[in-house]
Design a protein around this motif. Sequence first.
Motif, PDB file in Angstrom:
ATOM      1  N   PHE A 190     -39.793 -19.038 -29.353  1.00 50.05           N
ATOM      2  CA  PHE A 190     -39.824 -20.402 -28.791  1.00 50.05           C
ATOM      3  C   PHE A 190     -41.363 -20.671 -29.220  1.00 50.05           C
ATOM      4  O   PHE A 190     -41.043 -21.793 -29.110  1.00 50.05           O
ATOM      5  CB  PHE A 190     -38.926 -20.094 -27.276  1.00 50.05           C
ATOM      6  CG  PHE A 190     -37.828 -20.760 -26.748  1.00 50.05           C
ATOM      7  CD1 PHE A 190     -37.288 -21.662 -27.171  1.00 50.05           C
ATOM      8  CD2 PHE A 190     -36.567 -18.927 -26.574  1.00 50.05           C
ATOM      9  CE1 PHE A 190     -35.508 -21.556 -26.569  1.00 50.05           C
ATOM     10  CE2 PHE A 190     -35.566 -19.326 -26.471  1.00 50.05           C
ATOM     11  CZ  PHE A 190     -34.972 -20.332 -26.386  1.00 50.05           C
ATOM     12  N   GLY A 191     -41.901 -20.081 -28.692  1.00 52.31           N
ATOM     13  CA  GLY A 191     -43.403 -20.120 -28.116  1.00 52.31           C
ATOM     14  C   GLY A 191     -43.506 -20.280 -29.754  1.00 52.31           C
ATOM     15  O   GLY A 191     -44.267 -21.401 -30.194  1.00 52.31           O
ATOM     16  N   LEU A 192     -43.111 -19.725 -31.615  1.00 52.78           N
ATOM     17  CA  LEU A 192     -43.487 -20.262 -32.802  1.00 52.78           C
ATOM     18  C   LEU A 192     -42.864 -21.916 -32.200  1.00 52.78           C
ATOM     19  O   LEU A 192     -43.647 -22.396 -33.164  1.00 52.78           O
ATOM     20  CB  LEU A 192     -43.887 -19.338 -32.992  1.00 52.78           C
ATOM     21  CG  LEU A 192     -43.797 -17.229 -33.643  1.00 52.78           C
ATOM     22  CD1 LEU A 192     -43.343 -16.871 -34.096  1.00 52.78           C
ATOM     23  CD2 LEU A 192     -45.369 -18.839 -33.631  1.00 52.78           C
ATOM     24  N   LEU A 248     -32.354 -20.163 -30.797  1.00 56.76           N
ATOM     25  CA  LEU A 248     -33.137 -21.606 -30.355  1.00 56.76           C
ATOM     26  C   LEU A 248     -31.798 -22.550 -29.696  1.00 56.76           C
ATOM     27  O   LEU A 248     -32.356 -23.031 -28.656  1.00 56.76           O
ATOM     28  CB  LEU A 248     -34.112 -22.176 -31.042  1.00 56.76           C
ATOM     29  CG  LEU A 248     -35.241 -20.872 -31.357  1.00 56.76           C
ATOM     30  CD1 LEU A 248     -36.191 -22.311 -33.009  1.00 56.76           C
ATOM     31  CD2 LEU A 248     -36.130 -21.890 -30.966  1.00 56.76           C
ATOM     32  N   LYS A 249     -31.196 -22.387 -29.895  1.00 55.37           N
ATOM     33  CA  LYS A 249     -29.559 -22.894 -29.750  1.00 55.37           C
ATOM     34  C   LYS A 249     -28.907 -23.001 -28.499  1.00 55.37           C
ATOM     35  O   LYS A 249     -27.767 -23.285 -28.278  1.00 55.37           O
ATOM     36  CB  LYS A 249     -29.317 -23.640 -31.052  1.00 55.37           C
ATOM     37  CG  LYS A 249     -29.655 -24.638 -32.085  1.00 55.37           C
ATOM     38  CD  LYS A 249     -28.700 -24.968 -32.715  1.00 55.37           C
ATOM     39  CE  LYS A 249     -29.296 -26.143 -33.850  1.00 55.37           C
ATOM     40  NZ  LYS A 249     -28.887 -26.109 -35.419  1.00 55.37           N
ATOM     41  N   ASN A 250     -28.818 -21.633 -28.560  1.00 57.61           N
ATOM     42  CA  ASN A 250     -28.456 -21.292 -26.926  1.00 57.61           C
ATOM     43  C   ASN A 250     -28.926 -21.091 -25.481  1.00 57.61           C
ATOM     44  O   ASN A 250     -30.022 -21.009 -25.261  1.00 57.61           O
ATOM     45  CB  ASN A 250     -28.596 -19.492 -27.119  1.00 57.61           C
ATOM     46  CG  ASN A 250     -27.226 -18.733 -26.365  1.00 57.61           C
ATOM     47  OD1 ASN A 250     -27.007 -19.030 -25.266  1.00 57.61           O
ATOM     48  ND2 ASN A 250     -27.142 -17.373 -26.570  1.00 57.61           N
ATOM     49  N   PRO A 251     -28.062 -22.134 -25.403  1.00 56.91           N
ATOM     50  CA  PRO A 251     -28.504 -21.994 -23.862  1.00 56.91           C
ATOM     51  C   PRO A 251     -28.692 -21.365 -22.892  1.00 56.91           C
ATOM     52  O   PRO A 251     -29.972 -21.560 -21.564  1.00 56.91           O
ATOM     53  CB  PRO A 251     -26.883 -23.315 -23.039  1.00 56.91           C
ATOM     54  CG  PRO A 251     -26.285 -23.365 -24.070  1.00 56.91           C
ATOM     55  CD  PRO A 251     -26.759 -22.956 -25.306  1.00 56.91           C
ATOM     56  N   PHE A 252     -27.769 -20.031 -22.774  1.00 56.10           N
ATOM     57  CA  PHE A 252     -29.028 -19.295 -22.042  1.00 56.10           C
ATOM     58  C   PHE A 252     -29.568 -18.986 -21.994  1.00 56.10           C
ATOM     59  O   PHE A 252     -30.412 -17.887 -20.780  1.00 56.10           O
ATOM     60  CB  PHE A 252     -27.132 -18.167 -22.314  1.00 56.10           C
ATOM     61  CG  PHE A 252     -27.592 -16.720 -21.554  1.00 56.10           C
ATOM     62  CD1 PHE A 252     -26.613 -16.412 -20.547  1.00 56.10           C
ATOM     63  CD2 PHE A 252     -28.460 -15.902 -21.946  1.00 56.10           C
ATOM     64  CE1 PHE A 252     -27.259 -15.725 -19.172  1.00 56.10           C
ATOM     65  CE2 PHE A 252     -28.434 -14.498 -21.124  1.00 56.10           C
ATOM     66  CZ  PHE A 252     -27.370 -14.955 -19.879  1.00 56.10           C
ATOM     67  N   TYR A 253     -30.097 -18.856 -23.572  1.00 59.98           N
ATOM     68  CA  TYR A 253     -31.939 -18.280 -23.688  1.00 59.98           C
ATOM     69  C   TYR A 253     -33.011 -19.690 -23.111  1.00 59.98           C
ATOM     70  O   TYR A 253     -33.783 -19.390 -22.766  1.00 59.98           O
ATOM     71  CB  TYR A 253     -32.412 -18.548 -24.659  1.00 59.98           C
ATOM     72  CG  TYR A 253     -31.226 -16.787 -25.374  1.00 59.98           C
ATOM     73  CD1 TYR A 253     -32.602 -15.571 -24.953  1.00 59.98           C
ATOM     74  CD2 TYR A 253     -30.891 -17.050 -26.538  1.00 59.98           C
ATOM     75  CE1 TYR A 253     -31.780 -14.856 -25.200  1.00 59.98           C
ATOM     76  CE2 TYR A 253     -30.415 -15.727 -26.831  1.00 59.98           C
ATOM     77  CZ  TYR A 253     -30.859 -14.772 -26.398  1.00 59.98           C
ATOM     78  OH  TYR A 253     -30.493 -13.978 -26.750  1.00 59.98           O
ATOM     79  N   MET A 254     -31.818 -20.711 -22.078  1.00 61.65           N
ATOM     80  CA  MET A 254     -32.465 -22.304 -22.130  1.00 61.65           C
ATOM     81  C   MET A 254     -32.523 -21.474 -20.563  1.00 61.65           C
ATOM     82  O   MET A 254     -32.885 -22.630 -19.067  1.00 61.65           O
ATOM     83  CB  MET A 254     -32.442 -23.453 -22.334  1.00 61.65           C
ATOM     84  CG  MET A 254     -33.188 -22.931 -23.845  1.00 61.65           C
ATOM     85  SD  MET A 254     -32.831 -24.879 -24.193  1.00 61.65           S
ATOM     86  CE  MET A 254     -31.122 -24.373 -25.477  1.00 61.65           C
ATOM     87  N   GLY A 255     -31.830 -20.717 -19.832  1.00 59.88           N
ATOM     88  CA  GLY A 255     -31.826 -20.563 -18.313  1.00 59.88           C
ATOM     89  C   GLY A 255     -30.527 -21.014 -17.649  1.00 59.88           C
ATOM     90  O   GLY A 255     -29.653 -21.326 -17.190  1.00 59.88           O
ATOM     91  N   MET A 256     -29.760 -22.015 -18.559  1.00 52.87           N
ATOM     92  CA  MET A 256     -28.488 -22.484 -18.872  1.00 52.87           C
ATOM     93  C   MET A 256     -27.016 -21.365 -18.847  1.00 52.87           C
ATOM     94  O   MET A 256     -26.970 -21.064 -19.535  1.00 52.87           O
ATOM     95  CB  MET A 256     -27.972 -24.156 -19.342  1.00 52.87           C
ATOM     96  CG  MET A 256     -29.153 -24.570 -18.708  1.00 52.87           C
ATOM     97  SD  MET A 256     -28.393 -25.877 -19.863  1.00 52.87           S
ATOM     98  CE  MET A 256     -30.288 -25.704 -21.750  1.00 52.87           C
TER      99      MET A 256
END
Length: 76
Positions: free
Chosen positions: A25-27, A65-73
């Motif tokens: 995510f940082g890169l 990057l497109k997986n909502p789970f990794y964004m907390g959803m």
Amino acid sequence: NVTLPSGLKNIEIDPEQSPFVVKIFGLYAQGNNSFQTVALKMREQNFAKTSRGKSITARTVELILKNPFYMGMMSI
């Protein structure tokens, strides 16, 4: 996922894999890296393997990057 004594499931961050995801995510957030470039940089920085032991690819980066789970959803 962790199963609690009550039988309920609990989501816990994997301490071994979380630096891998944070780095991706940082890169990408820098704005000048494609999925392919992120994968290349991850391999150059010894983050070359996924949790399943496979080499990281542009597609792996895209899926994370497109997986909502990794964004907390999360939907139930």
